[in-house]
Design an enzyme around this catalytic site. Structure first.
Site, PDB file in Angstrom:
ATOM      1  N   ARG A   1     -16.069  13.193 -14.940  1.00  0.00           N
ATOM      2  CA  ARG A   1     -15.256  12.643 -16.371  1.00  0.00           C
ATOM      3  C   ARG A   1     -15.485  13.642 -17.312  1.00  0.00           C
ATOM      4  NH1 ARG A   1     -14.723   9.607 -13.073  1.00  0.00           N
ATOM      5  NH2 ARG A   1     -12.697  10.767 -13.299  1.00  0.00           N
TER       6      ARG A   1
ATOM      7  N   VAL B   1     -16.039   7.704 -24.819  1.00  0.00           N
ATOM      8  CA  VAL B   1     -17.009   8.536 -24.526  1.00  0.00           C
ATOM      9  C   VAL B   1     -16.665  10.200 -24.485  1.00  0.00           C
ATOM     10  CG1 VAL B   1     -18.650   7.013 -23.489  1.00  0.00           C
ATOM     11  CG2 VAL B   1     -16.962   8.175 -21.980  1.00  0.00           C
TER      12      VAL B   1
ATOM     13  N   HIS C   1     -20.780   3.669 -27.701  1.00  0.00           N
ATOM     14  CA  HIS C   1     -21.021   3.649 -26.388  1.00  0.00           C
ATOM     15  C   HIS C   1     -21.554   4.968 -25.609  1.00  0.00           C
ATOM     16  CE1 HIS C   1     -18.214  -0.148 -25.750  1.00  0.00           C
ATOM     17  NE2 HIS C   1     -19.508  -0.532 -26.084  1.00  0.00           N
TER      18      HIS C   1
ATOM     19  N   CYS D   1     -38.896  12.518 -21.212  1.00  0.00           N
ATOM     20  CA  CYS D   1     -39.439  12.895 -22.560  1.00  0.00           C
ATOM     21  C   CYS D   1     -38.577  12.056 -23.733  1.00  0.00           C
ATOM     22  CB  CYS D   1     -39.358  14.338 -23.015  1.00  0.00           C
ATOM     23  SG  CYS D   1     -37.540  15.017 -22.891  1.00  0.00           S
TER      24      CYS D   1
ATOM     25  N   ASN E   1      -2.241  -1.923 -31.046  1.00  0.00           N
ATOM     26  CA  ASN E   1      -2.301  -1.904 -29.612  1.00  0.00           C
ATOM     27  C   ASN E   1      -0.988  -2.012 -28.556  1.00  0.00           C
ATOM     28  OD1 ASN E   1      -4.558  -1.613 -27.789  1.00  0.00           O
ATOM     29  ND2 ASN E   1      -4.291  -3.872 -27.002  1.00  0.00           N
TER      30      ASN E   1
HETATM   31  P1  OAD Z   1      -9.594  -1.217 -22.180  1.00  0.00           P
HETATM   32  O1  OAD Z   1      -9.039  -0.648 -20.711  1.00  0.00           O
HETATM   33  O2  OAD Z   1     -10.262  -2.599 -21.888  1.00  0.00           O
HETATM   34  O3  OAD Z   1      -8.418  -1.535 -22.988  1.00  0.00           O
HETATM   35  C1  OAD Z   1      -7.377  -0.585 -23.328  1.00  0.00           C
HETATM   36  C2  OAD Z   1      -6.462  -1.182 -24.371  1.00  0.00           C
HETATM   37  O4  OAD Z   1      -5.607  -0.147 -24.648  1.00  0.00           O
HETATM   38  C3  OAD Z   1      -5.589  -2.252 -23.468  1.00  0.00           C
HETATM   39  O5  OAD Z   1      -5.536  -3.355 -24.385  1.00  0.00           O
HETATM   40  C4  OAD Z   1      -3.992  -1.656 -23.365  1.00  0.00           C
HETATM   41  O6  OAD Z   1      -3.037  -2.423 -23.329  1.00  0.00           O
HETATM   42  C5  OAD Z   1      -4.171  -0.675 -24.619  1.00  0.00           C
HETATM   43  N1  OAD Z   1      -3.382   0.641 -24.396  1.00  0.00           N
HETATM   44  C6  OAD Z   1      -3.007   1.223 -23.451  1.00  0.00           C
HETATM   45  N2  OAD Z   1      -2.071   2.303 -23.615  1.00  0.00           N
HETATM   46  C7  OAD Z   1      -2.238   2.309 -24.958  1.00  0.00           C
HETATM   47  C8  OAD Z   1      -1.345   3.207 -25.835  1.00  0.00           C
HETATM   48  N3  OAD Z   1      -0.678   4.430 -25.403  1.00  0.00           N
HETATM   49  N4  OAD Z   1      -1.294   2.971 -27.154  1.00  0.00           N
HETATM   50  C9  OAD Z   1      -2.022   2.120 -27.608  1.00  0.00           C
HETATM   51  N5  OAD Z   1      -2.904   1.201 -26.628  1.00  0.00           N
HETATM   52  C10 OAD Z   1      -3.171   1.349 -25.419  1.00  0.00           C
HETATM   53  O7  OAD Z   1     -10.374  -0.261 -22.940  1.00  0.00           O
HETATM   54  P2  OAD Z   1     -11.612  -0.575 -23.967  1.00  0.00           P
HETATM   55  O8  OAD Z   1     -11.186  -1.791 -24.823  1.00  0.00           O
HETATM   56  O9  OAD Z   1     -11.872   0.656 -24.711  1.00  0.00           O
HETATM   57  O10 OAD Z   1     -17.358   0.395 -22.009  1.00  0.00           O
HETATM   58  O11 OAD Z   1     -12.869  -0.986 -23.054  1.00  0.00           O
HETATM   59  C11 OAD Z   1     -13.913  -1.322 -23.734  1.00  0.00           C
HETATM   60  C12 OAD Z   1     -15.022  -0.893 -23.030  1.00  0.00           C
HETATM   61  O12 OAD Z   1     -15.117  -1.293 -21.768  1.00  0.00           O
HETATM   62  C13 OAD Z   1     -15.316   0.659 -23.069  1.00  0.00           C
HETATM   63  O13 OAD Z   1     -15.942   1.377 -23.709  1.00  0.00           O
HETATM   64  C14 OAD Z   1     -16.176   0.598 -21.613  1.00  0.00           C
HETATM   65  C15 OAD Z   1     -15.399  -0.361 -20.822  1.00  0.00           C
HETATM   66  O14 OAD Z   1     -16.123  -0.754 -19.571  1.00  0.00           O
HETATM   67  C16 OAD Z   1     -18.458   1.068 -21.294  1.00  0.00           C
HETATM   68  O15 OAD Z   1     -18.377   1.938 -20.517  1.00  0.00           O
HETATM   69  C17 OAD Z   1     -19.690   0.676 -22.104  1.00  0.00           C
HETATM   70 ZN    ZN Z   2     -37.152  15.739 -20.970  1.00  0.00          ZN
END
Ligand code: OAD
Ligand code: ZN
Length: 238
Positions: A59, A96, A112, A123, A205
């Site tokens: 990544r 991230v 996150h 450490c 969104n």
């Molecule tokens: P998701 O993959 O859950 O959601 C992405 C959202 O973006 C969806 O609702 C899509 O419809 C929308 N989307 C996709 N393409 C788009 C575009 N071009 N323009 C606008 N919207 C678009 O991702 P997150 O909500 O970020 O956590 O997920 C939340 C957390 O769950 C992440 O930070 C990660 C994950 O597991 C950790 O890693 C702790």
């Molecule tokens: Zn260290």
């Protein structure tokens, strides 16, 4: 709208989608062909640290192959525009990647964690690095071997800067959520925090998020098109 000075923007994977970084939930619960349990939980790391390190190395390496898109760049423009007027934009991101930074924004909270940050479990120090880490890698601070993990908040761990984020929401005039499915708490609950404090709320969104009904307004479309238009609207209105 004319009194808007301080804005909190919460971003998720959707804002980076047009840069070529895959989102989480449109891949059927898999993240680049791995289950969330395998690569995004403390247990997954304990079971197979090599796999997890390799996953985040990939990544991290991908970052040099992607560029910020029009949405990241528009938020940097909004930050500068609000600052000129004595206001503040706070970008709270669940992402991230480093695309907000490379888009030119400065006031960014990575709740996150960050791919470019590492955390030594011996450490407890954190340090920036774009390198790949293996079980043979040494901590540059304490020289321990194999104990450096990605500085990423995994499921079951506490997100970073929660007090700061809530303080910014308290001080904002408008809370905007961009490109997030609203499926992961506490980020998904910030719209309720904002509503509870009487703030205006807007969602941008591709499709209605899980908490879509909680926003005063929901604009559906691609972030790369919707965010620049919204920013111009805000800057023109101030
Ligand atoms: P998701 O993959 O859950 O959601 C992405 C959202 O973006 C969806 O609702 C899509 O419809 C929308 N989307 C996709 N393409 C788009 C575009 N071009 N323009 C606008 N919207 C678009 O991702 P997150 O909500 O970020 O956590 O997920 C939340 C957390 O769950 C992440 O930070 C990660 C994950 O597991 C950790 O890693 C702790
Ligand atoms: Zn260290």
């Amino acid at each position: 709208m004319s009194k808007i000075k301080n804005i909190v923007v919460l971003t998720g994977a959707g804002i980076s989608a047009e840069s070529g970084i895959r989102t989480f939930r449109d891949t059927g619960g898999l993240w680049e062909d791995h289950s969330i349990e395998e690569v995004a939980t403390p247990q997954g790391y304990a079971d197979n640290p090599e796999l997890v390190l390799g996953f985040y190395n990939a990544r991290r390496a991908q970052l040099s192959k992607v560029e910020p898109n029009a949405a990241h760049i528009a938020l940097a423009k909004l930050e500068a525009g609000l600052m000129e007027r004595g206001g503040l934009l706070t970008i709270v991101t669940q992402n991230v990647d480093d695309l907000h930074e490379r888009g030119g924004a400065k006031n960014i909270i990575h709740m996150h964690g960050e791919l470019l940050s590492q955390w030594c479990r011996v450490c407890d120090r954190k340090f920036k690095s774009a390198e790949a880490f293996t079980l043979q890698s040494q901590c540059p601070k304490c020289e321990s071997i194999g104990k450096v993990r990605p500085d990423i908040v995994w499921f079951g761990e506490m997100p970073y800067f929660m007090d700061t984020i809530e303080a910014h929401i308290q001080n904002c005039d408008l809370f905007v959520s961009i490109g997030t499915s609203g499926a992961v708490y506490p980020a998904a609950g910030y719209v309720q925090v904002a509503r509870g404090l009487g703030k205006q709320t807007l969602e941008i969104n591709l499709e209605p998020s899980e908490g879509s009904y909680l926003f005063h307004e929901s604009r559906l479309g691609k972030a790369g098109e919707m965010v620049p238009a919204w920013v111009d609207e805000i800057l023109g209105l101030l």
